[in-house]
Design a protein around this motif. Structure first.
Motif, PDB file in Angstrom:
ATOM      1  N   VAL A  68       4.290  -2.629   3.096  1.00  0.00           N
ATOM      2  CA  VAL A  68       3.601  -3.912   3.118  1.00  0.00           C
ATOM      3  C   VAL A  68       2.807  -4.002   4.412  1.00  0.00           C
ATOM      4  O   VAL A  68       3.347  -3.806   5.500  1.00  0.00           O
ATOM      5  CB  VAL A  68       4.589  -5.083   3.005  1.00  0.00           C
ATOM      6  CG1 VAL A  68       3.845  -6.416   3.099  1.00  0.00           C
ATOM      7  CG2 VAL A  68       5.366  -4.993   1.699  1.00  0.00           C
ATOM      8  N   ALA A  69       1.509  -4.286   4.283  1.00  0.00           N
ATOM      9  CA  ALA A  69       0.639  -4.345   5.458  1.00  0.00           C
ATOM     10  C   ALA A  69       0.991  -5.539   6.328  1.00  0.00           C
ATOM     11  O   ALA A  69       1.291  -6.625   5.837  1.00  0.00           O
ATOM     12  CB  ALA A  69      -0.811  -4.430   5.031  1.00  0.00           C
TER      13      ALA A  69
ATOM     14  N   TYR B 293       0.851  -1.190   0.000  1.00  0.00           N
ATOM     15  CA  TYR B 293       0.000   0.000   0.000  1.00  0.00           C
ATOM     16  C   TYR B 293       0.884   1.235   0.000  1.00  0.00           C
ATOM     17  O   TYR B 293       2.053   1.194   0.417  1.00  0.00           O
ATOM     18  CB  TYR B 293      -0.917   0.014   1.217  1.00  0.00           C
ATOM     19  CG  TYR B 293      -1.920  -1.112   1.210  1.00  0.00           C
ATOM     20  CD1 TYR B 293      -3.187  -0.929   0.682  1.00  0.00           C
ATOM     21  CD2 TYR B 293      -1.571  -2.369   1.703  1.00  0.00           C
ATOM     22  CE1 TYR B 293      -4.105  -1.976   0.655  1.00  0.00           C
ATOM     23  CE2 TYR B 293      -2.470  -3.419   1.676  1.00  0.00           C
ATOM     24  CZ  TYR B 293      -3.746  -3.216   1.155  1.00  0.00           C
ATOM     25  OH  TYR B 293      -4.638  -4.248   1.110  1.00  0.00           O
ATOM     26  N   THR B 294       0.317   2.332  -0.461  1.00  0.00           N
ATOM     27  CA  THR B 294       1.017   3.614  -0.451  1.00  0.00           C
ATOM     28  C   THR B 294       0.384   4.499   0.603  1.00  0.00           C
ATOM     29  O   THR B 294      -0.833   4.698   0.620  1.00  0.00           O
ATOM     30  CB  THR B 294       0.940   4.303  -1.817  1.00  0.00           C
ATOM     31  OG1 THR B 294       1.530   3.466  -2.806  1.00  0.00           O
ATOM     32  CG2 THR B 294       1.664   5.647  -1.787  1.00  0.00           C
ATOM     33  N   ILE B 295       1.210   5.011   1.483  1.00  0.00           N
ATOM     34  CA  ILE B 295       0.732   5.961   2.483  1.00  0.00           C
ATOM     35  C   ILE B 295       1.329   7.328   2.157  1.00  0.00           C
ATOM     36  O   ILE B 295       2.533   7.464   1.929  1.00  0.00           O
ATOM     37  CB  ILE B 295       1.099   5.530   3.917  1.00  0.00           C
ATOM     38  CG1 ILE B 295       0.519   6.520   4.936  1.00  0.00           C
ATOM     39  CG2 ILE B 295       2.598   5.388   4.119  1.00  0.00           C
ATOM     40  CD1 ILE B 295       0.620   6.041   6.377  1.00  0.00           C
ATOM     41  N   LYS B 296       0.465   8.315   2.101  1.00  0.00           N
ATOM     42  CA  LYS B 296       0.876   9.686   1.799  1.00  0.00           C
ATOM     43  C   LYS B 296       0.525  10.565   2.985  1.00  0.00           C
ATOM     44  O   LYS B 296      -0.634  10.635   3.409  1.00  0.00           O
ATOM     45  CB  LYS B 296       0.176  10.192   0.549  1.00  0.00           C
ATOM     46  CG  LYS B 296       0.606  11.592   0.123  1.00  0.00           C
ATOM     47  CD  LYS B 296      -0.103  12.006  -1.169  1.00  0.00           C
ATOM     48  CE  LYS B 296       0.318  13.392  -1.618  1.00  0.00           C
ATOM     49  NZ  LYS B 296      -0.395  13.801  -2.866  1.00  0.00           N
ATOM     50  N   ILE B 297       1.540  11.200   3.551  1.00  0.00           N
ATOM     51  CA  ILE B 297       1.342  12.120   4.663  1.00  0.00           C
ATOM     52  C   ILE B 297       1.750  13.507   4.180  1.00  0.00           C
ATOM     53  O   ILE B 297       2.905  13.747   3.856  1.00  0.00           O
ATOM     54  CB  ILE B 297       2.169  11.712   5.892  1.00  0.00           C
ATOM     55  CG1 ILE B 297       1.748  10.320   6.366  1.00  0.00           C
ATOM     56  CG2 ILE B 297       2.011  12.726   7.011  1.00  0.00           C
ATOM     57  CD1 ILE B 297       2.523   9.820   7.559  1.00  0.00           C
ATOM     58  N   GLY B 298       0.778  14.402   4.094  1.00  0.00           N
ATOM     59  CA  GLY B 298       1.044  15.702   3.506  1.00  0.00           C
ATOM     60  C   GLY B 298       1.296  15.552   2.015  1.00  0.00           C
ATOM     61  O   GLY B 298       0.471  15.005   1.280  1.00  0.00           O
TER      62      GLY B 298
END
Length: 596
Positions: free
Chosen positions: A594-595, A582-587
């Motif tokens: 990987v989960a 998964y891709t996590i984007k913060i700001g």
């Protein structure tokens, strides 16, 4: 334990270890039996099947009467006249002695209406524009009858007042403007003002019933005070300004009595004590409630209700100097309180209280209703079990939002703000009232009065929507936490020894969506997971920084903007599959993970 996902150098996120995270597919057993009764304690009320048909008779709502067959009583200043010898008149004391319907009108400057009829008599008193003041006793005094019905004539205004003192006239301790030793029902389409600057407004030693009419009650003590029950329905409009409890019902001789039941009406209370207090149980089916207790949440840290107000803006008769310690300094200042269990199935509630807004010494079940709550202590507090299956709760201010040894959330839409823990599953006895709106010192795990915390608390969430803004721990269980469904969002601060999750034994998630942000210093994540989870830390992010989680195809799985700054993020959802990327984007920065 699993390590947090590594974070891209682009956003300089630091990998940390959250305690207790594993992917154990074994089932989790959570105990919900928290309603065991100690020896010599009153057993918990569990039967809430009673309805209006059980609580009210047809005559309670019947306002009809035949003028031609009624006895007329005309008040004339210092005396009165009557059309029947069933009415005895001695100066300004008018005594009714037989079963009949009585139409009363006029003014009595210093006197009283007394009902002293056979114990089988059912009487109806029609208040058709009366103004009665008793300077030293009750304006209406019911000694003997089977039941008395007070009907407010349509469009007529009536007043019953005590003059500021109570002088004994018999063996009864008369301490209210309206005092009844027998069952008493109020109904009608008119209005009644009750003034009692030295005592209670209305006292009933049996069942007190309201099925209609508009009431303005001002009292130095309780507004309504009954021994056996208070029952309210229909188009009743109660407006109470009380120096103690707004509505108080308690029976020290029979544990099956002292209950309050409402299924309609509007209840507006401003009380220096509790808004509504039941010595036994509380059952609310419907109604509109606007309650201000103890001056409201602003007085949550004050020592007593003496910090504000006074009856009609002044000192009460006989009130001691402000520097004298009195019993009033231990006044309970809750919104709605029952010593036993409480059931709320519907209604509209606006509660602003110095102490707990909704409180039970045993259990609370909320199955519906709309709530706006501001509390100087807990918004909803049950000593043993709190269950929410439906309803909309908007808790704008609280010390702790929801507190009980066991908290079950099976539905509803809950949004809360807490200066300490959002949800706290903690044991221990609540000592509310002993030090005003706050219950003294709280230990780290939520135990009150500095006592040891228990480890058999539990939080179980299976459905509903829950949004928590907590300056302490978001979900704090002194035992276990188990999430099987629902949509849960927890927003916590980025500093201090707080955590999004705080538990003693285990935290399991097997369904639902969980979004949590907060601090990293005391961070925990789930100890058992049955769906994918991402738990990361980051240098502190500003409030409203967006968090977006997308799958490998670019589909948005979770999007969130925490309203507080944060340095830790926990995400879990049935859409997050363990082992997938998964891709996590913060700001404005993002990375792939990987989960777990």
């Amino acid at each position: 334990m699993k390590k947090l996902l590594s974070i891209l150098l682009i956003i300089s996120l630091v990998c940390i270890m959250f305690t207790g995270c594993s992917n154990d597919n074994s089932s989790s057993t959570v105990s919900t039996d928290s309603t065991s009764t100690p020896d010599n304690a009153t057993p918990a009320k569990t039967d809430f099947t009673l309805t209006d048909d059980d609580m009210f008779t047809k005559r309670d709502s019947n306002t009809d009467y035949d003028k031609k067959k009624s006895v007329t009583i005309k008040l004339k200043g210092n005396t009165a006249t009557a059309s029947s010898d069933s009415v005895q008149i001695v100066n300004s004391t008018i005594t009714i002695t037989e079963e009949a319907t009585y139409i009363i009108s006029g003014t009595l400057n210093d006197g009283m209406i007394v009902v002293d009829a056979p114990d089988t008599a059912k009487l109806q008193l029609i208040l058709n524009g009366v103004d009665i003041t008793s300077k030293t006793s009750a304006a209406l005094y019911i000694i003997e009858a089977d039941k008395v019905f007070v009907t407010l004539a349509k469009d007529k205004s009536n007043t019953l007042s005590n003059g500021g003192n109570f002088t004994a006239i018999d063996n009864n301790n008369i301490d209210a403007a309206v005092f009844s030793k027998q069952d008493l029902t109020f109904n009608g389409l008119g209005s009644l003002t009750v003034n009692s600057p030295a005592g209670h407004g209305v006292v009933c030693k049996d069942d007190l019933v309201f099925t209609g009419g508009t009431y303005e009650i001002g009292s130095a003590s309780h507004g309504l005070d009954a021994n056996d029950s208070v029952r309210i329905t229909g188009k009743t409009n109660l407006n109470i300004d009380a120096g103690k409890d707004g509505i108080h019902c308690e029976n020290s001789d029979d544990i099956s009595l002292g209950f309050i039941y409402t299924s309609g009406g509007t209840i507006n209370v401003e009380a220096e004590g509790d808004g509504i207090s039941a010595g036994y149980y509380m059952q609310i089916e419907d109604g509109t409630f606007n309650l201000l207790s103890g001056g409201g949440s602003v007085n949550g840290t004050k020592s007593s209700s003496d910090n504000f107000g006074g009856f009609k803006g002044g000192k009460r008769p006989g009130e001691p100097p402000s520097d004298t310690t009195t019993e009033e300094n231990s006044t309970s200042m809750k919104g709605i309180k029952s010593s036993n269990s409480m059931m709320i199935r519907g209604g509209s509630f606006s509660i602003n209280s110095a102490d707990d807004s909704i409180h039970s010494d045993i259990s609370i079940t909320i199955e519906g209703g709309n709530y706006k709550i501001a509390s100087g202590d807990d918004a909803v507090h049950a000593e043993e079990l709190l269950t929410i299956t439906d309803g909309t709760l908007n808790i704008t201010e609280s010390y702790e939002g929801l507190e009980a040894l066991t908290i079950n959330i099976n539905g509803g839409d809950i949004k809360l703000v807490a200066s300490d823990d959002g949800l706290n599953a903690a044991g221990g006895t609540d000592s509310s009232g002993s030090t005003g709106g706050r219950d003294g010192m709280f230990d780290k795990r939520g135990g009150k009065g500095g006592g040891p915390s228990q480890t058999n608390g539990s939080i179980i969430i299976s459905a509903g929507k829950l949004y928590v803004n907590a300056s302490g721990d978001g979900l704090d269980s002194n035992g276990s936490l188990n999430i099987t469904g629902g949509n849960i969002t927890v927003v916590g601060p980025s500093h201090g020894d707080t955590s999004t999750l705080d538990y003693e034994t285990s935290a399991t998630i097997s369904g639902g969506t969980f979004i949590g942000t907060g601090a990293t210093s005391m961070a925990q994540t789930f100890s058992e997971t049955h769906q994918g989870i991402l738990a990361v830390s980051t240098p502190e992010q500003a409030a409203n920084t967006s968090i977006t989680l997308t799958d490998k195809d670019g589909n948005i799985v979770i999007h969130h903007k925490p309203e507080l700054s944060f340095s830790a993020v926990i995400l879990s959802s049935p859409k997050i599959i363990t082992g997938q990327t998964y891709t996590i984007k913060i700001g404005s920065t993002s990375s792939d993970f990987v989960a777990s």
